[in-house]
Design a protein around this motif. Structure first.
Motif: not given
Length: 247
Positions: A58-71
């Motif tokens: 609960p103290d973490a911040r996240g980043v998600g990276v993907d090149s498939h726009g709909p996802d």
């Protein structure tokens, strides 16, 4: 205009890969045990595993990276629905463009976004903060694939496309990691994934057998199923490696 679903969209799947909910929750809990402040998922798809790690940390911040726009759109909606939108950013773009270190790095079934296995592991090592963890998921051969089975797999499939499990682990060690946990998916996890990929299409075909788009969709689903059942089933494994940084 036909409303035929796209093959392989994964709308009925929680994860875009062979992964049970129970395994995902355990992995998330283990990765959260070190109280990470930052988590990044490179090749995150719709971000389900990343969101589970953030829920467990609960103290973490996240980043998600993907090149498939709909996802990426689906990932943002999932985060908002679960009250995590303020702690996570989803980026529609190439994984290789992300250069910031994180306490936990996820790269599951997406090493191709960073090159081959060796190149991806070397790149990922630079992104794991000291004391951090990498969860790396990749295919391997359970047994050497015979030519007749390779011919049933993806176009141009060769035995050189994957290593065996010991070889995959050796590659991780050579890249500067130590294996904290080595686990492989079950046949049921594979079946759930492959069946889930086809489910919306098969349901649509039953309801629209005479639609102009039915013949093409049926052929694509038959090919996808043949690749699994007569191609890689029982030969292609998938490993989840929890890796620590070797300094």
């Amino acid at each position: 205009m036909s409303d035929a679903p796209a093959v392989g969209s994964g709308t009925r799947l929680d994860f875009n890969g062979p992964l049970s909910g129970a395994r995902a929750d355990r992995l998330a809990a283990e990765l959260a045990r070190g109280r990470p402040a930052t988590v990044v998922d490179l090749g995150c798809g719709w971000g389900e595993l990343l969101l589970r790690v953030l829920a467990a940390a609960p103290d973490a911040r996240g980043v998600g990276v993907d090149s498939h726009g709909p996802d990426v759109v689906r990932a943002r909606a999932n985060a908002a629905e679960r009250g995590l939108a303020e702690r996570v950013t989803f980026v529609d773009g190439p994984a290789a463009a992300h250069q910031e270190r994180s306490d936990v790095v996820l790269n599951v079934g997406a090493y191709h976004a960073l090159g081959d296995v060796d190149g991806a592991l070397r790149a990922l090592r630079e992104l794991v903060a000291p004391g951090g963890r990498l969860l790396f998921g990749a295919e391997f051969w359970e047994h050497p694939p015979p030519p007749e089975r390779l011919a049933r797999m993806w176009p141009g499939a060769t035995a050189a496309d994957c290593d065996d499990l010991p070889g995959l682990v050796d590659r991780a060690i050579a890249a500067g990691f130590r294996p904290l946990r080595i686990e492989t998916v079950t046949a049921d996890e594979w079946a759930e994934f492959e069946s889930g990929l086809a489910a919306d299409g098969e349901e649509w075909l039953l309801a629209h057998p005479d639609d102009p788009a039915a013949a093409e969709l049926r052929a694509r689903l038959d090919s996808q199923r043949d690749t699994w059942l007569r191609g890689h089933r029982g030969l292609l494994g998938f490993a989840y490696l929890t890796l620590g940084l070797q300094l």
